[in-house]
Scaffold this motif. Sequence first.
Motif, short mmCIF file in Angstrom:
data_model
loop_
_atom_site.label_atom_id
_atom_site.label_comp_id
_atom_site.label_asym_id
_atom_site.label_seq_id
_atom_site.Cartn_x
_atom_site.Cartn_y
_atom_site.Cartn_z
N ASP A 25 49.99 42.58 35.77
CA ASP A 25 49.62 42.20 37.14
C ASP A 25 48.34 41.38 37.18
O ASP A 25 48.26 40.39 37.91
CB ASP A 25 49.47 43.45 38.02
N ALA A 26 47.35 41.78 36.39
CA ALA A 26 46.08 41.04 36.39
C ALA A 26 46.29 39.60 35.93
O ALA A 26 45.76 38.66 36.54
CB ALA A 26 45.07 41.74 35.48
N VAL A 27 47.09 39.42 34.89
CA VAL A 27 47.38 38.06 34.41
C VAL A 27 48.20 37.30 35.44
O VAL A 27 47.94 36.12 35.70
CB VAL A 27 48.07 38.10 33.03
N ALA A 28 49.16 37.95 36.05
CA ALA A 28 49.99 37.30 37.07
C ALA A 28 49.16 36.88 38.28
O ALA A 28 49.38 35.80 38.84
CB ALA A 28 51.13 38.23 37.51
N LEU A 29 48.20 37.70 38.67
CA LEU A 29 47.34 37.35 39.79
C LEU A 29 46.44 36.17 39.45
O LEU A 29 46.21 35.29 40.28
CB LEU A 29 46.49 38.56 40.21
N ALA A 30 45.95 36.14 38.22
CA ALA A 30 45.15 35.00 37.77
C ALA A 30 46.00 33.73 37.78
O ALA A 30 45.55 32.66 38.20
CB ALA A 30 44.56 35.25 36.40
N GLY A 48 37.45 30.45 27.55
CA GLY A 48 36.27 30.77 28.37
C GLY A 48 36.27 30.11 29.74
O GLY A 48 35.20 29.82 30.28
N ALA A 49 37.43 29.90 30.29
CA ALA A 49 37.54 29.27 31.62
C ALA A 49 36.87 30.14 32.69
O ALA A 49 36.76 31.36 32.53
CB ALA A 49 39.01 29.06 31.97
N PRO A 50 36.43 29.51 33.77
CA PRO A 50 35.82 30.28 34.87
C PRO A 50 36.87 31.03 35.69
O PRO A 50 38.06 30.72 35.64
CB PRO A 50 35.14 29.20 35.72
N VAL A 51 36.40 31.97 36.45
CA VAL A 51 37.27 32.76 37.33
C VAL A 51 37.70 31.88 38.51
O VAL A 51 36.84 31.26 39.15
CB VAL A 51 36.53 34.01 37.85
N PRO A 52 38.99 31.83 38.81
CA PRO A 52 39.42 31.00 39.93
C PRO A 52 39.05 31.62 41.28
O PRO A 52 39.00 32.85 41.41
CB PRO A 52 40.94 30.96 39.77
N PRO A 53 38.78 30.79 42.27
CA PRO A 53 38.50 31.31 43.61
C PRO A 53 39.70 32.13 44.11
O PRO A 53 40.85 31.77 43.89
CB PRO A 53 38.33 30.05 44.46
N GLY A 54 39.40 33.23 44.74
CA GLY A 54 40.45 34.06 45.32
C GLY A 54 40.98 35.14 44.39
O GLY A 54 41.70 36.04 44.85
N PHE A 55 40.66 35.08 43.11
CA PHE A 55 41.19 36.07 42.17
C PHE A 55 40.75 37.48 42.54
O PHE A 55 41.56 38.40 42.57
CB PHE A 55 40.77 35.73 40.74
N ASP A 56 39.47 37.65 42.83
CA ASP A 56 38.95 38.98 43.18
C ASP A 56 39.63 39.55 44.42
O ASP A 56 39.90 40.74 44.50
CB ASP A 56 37.44 38.94 43.38
N ASP A 57 39.91 38.69 45.38
CA ASP A 57 40.59 39.14 46.61
C ASP A 57 42.01 39.61 46.30
O ASP A 57 42.46 40.62 46.84
CB ASP A 57 40.63 38.02 47.64
N LEU A 58 42.70 38.88 45.43
CA LEU A 58 44.06 39.28 45.04
C LEU A 58 44.05 40.62 44.32
O LEU A 58 44.89 41.49 44.58
CB LEU A 58 44.69 38.21 44.15
N VAL A 59 43.08 40.81 43.44
CA VAL A 59 42.97 42.07 42.71
C VAL A 59 42.67 43.22 43.68
O VAL A 59 43.26 44.30 43.58
CB VAL A 59 41.90 41.98 41.61
N ALA A 60 41.80 42.98 44.63
CA ALA A 60 41.47 44.01 45.62
C ALA A 60 42.70 44.42 46.42
O ALA A 60 42.94 45.62 46.63
CB ALA A 60 40.37 43.51 46.56
N GLU A 61 43.49 43.45 46.83
CA GLU A 61 44.71 43.77 47.58
C GLU A 61 45.70 44.53 46.72
O GLU A 61 46.31 45.51 47.16
CB GLU A 61 45.35 42.49 48.13
N ARG A 62 45.87 44.09 45.48
CA ARG A 62 46.81 44.77 44.59
C ARG A 62 46.36 46.19 44.30
O ARG A 62 47.18 47.09 44.19
CB ARG A 62 46.98 43.97 43.29
N SER A 63 45.05 46.41 44.21
CA SER A 63 44.55 47.76 43.95
C SER A 63 44.83 48.70 45.12
O SER A 63 44.82 49.92 44.94
CB SER A 63 43.06 47.74 43.62
N LEU A 64 45.11 48.13 46.27
CA LEU A 64 45.53 48.93 47.43
C LEU A 64 47.03 49.16 47.44
O LEU A 64 47.60 49.63 48.42
CB LEU A 64 45.09 48.24 48.73
#
Length: 71
Positions: A25-30, A48-64
């Motif tokens: 799921d984490a890879v799919a969200l990225a 070493g690519a940077p974190v894409p915008p919105g990734f943290d929000d997707l993870v937060a929603e999935r964790s719910l």
Amino acid sequence: MSLREAVRAAVRRLSHAGIHSAEYDAVALAASALRTTSGEVRKLMITGAPVPPGFDDLVAERSLRVPLQHL
């Protein structure tokens, strides 16, 4: 934070939320945030690519426990 670190943190967060497919799921969200494939995400994690915008929000929603298909 690099993409690799962010995905690892997402795996931990999703695992703690009871998501059995946390790594997938984490890879799919990225991939969704980057608008690319999971295979490409794994390559970007190595480089070493940077974190894409919105990734943290997707993870937060999935964790719910929002279904992955809905994100």
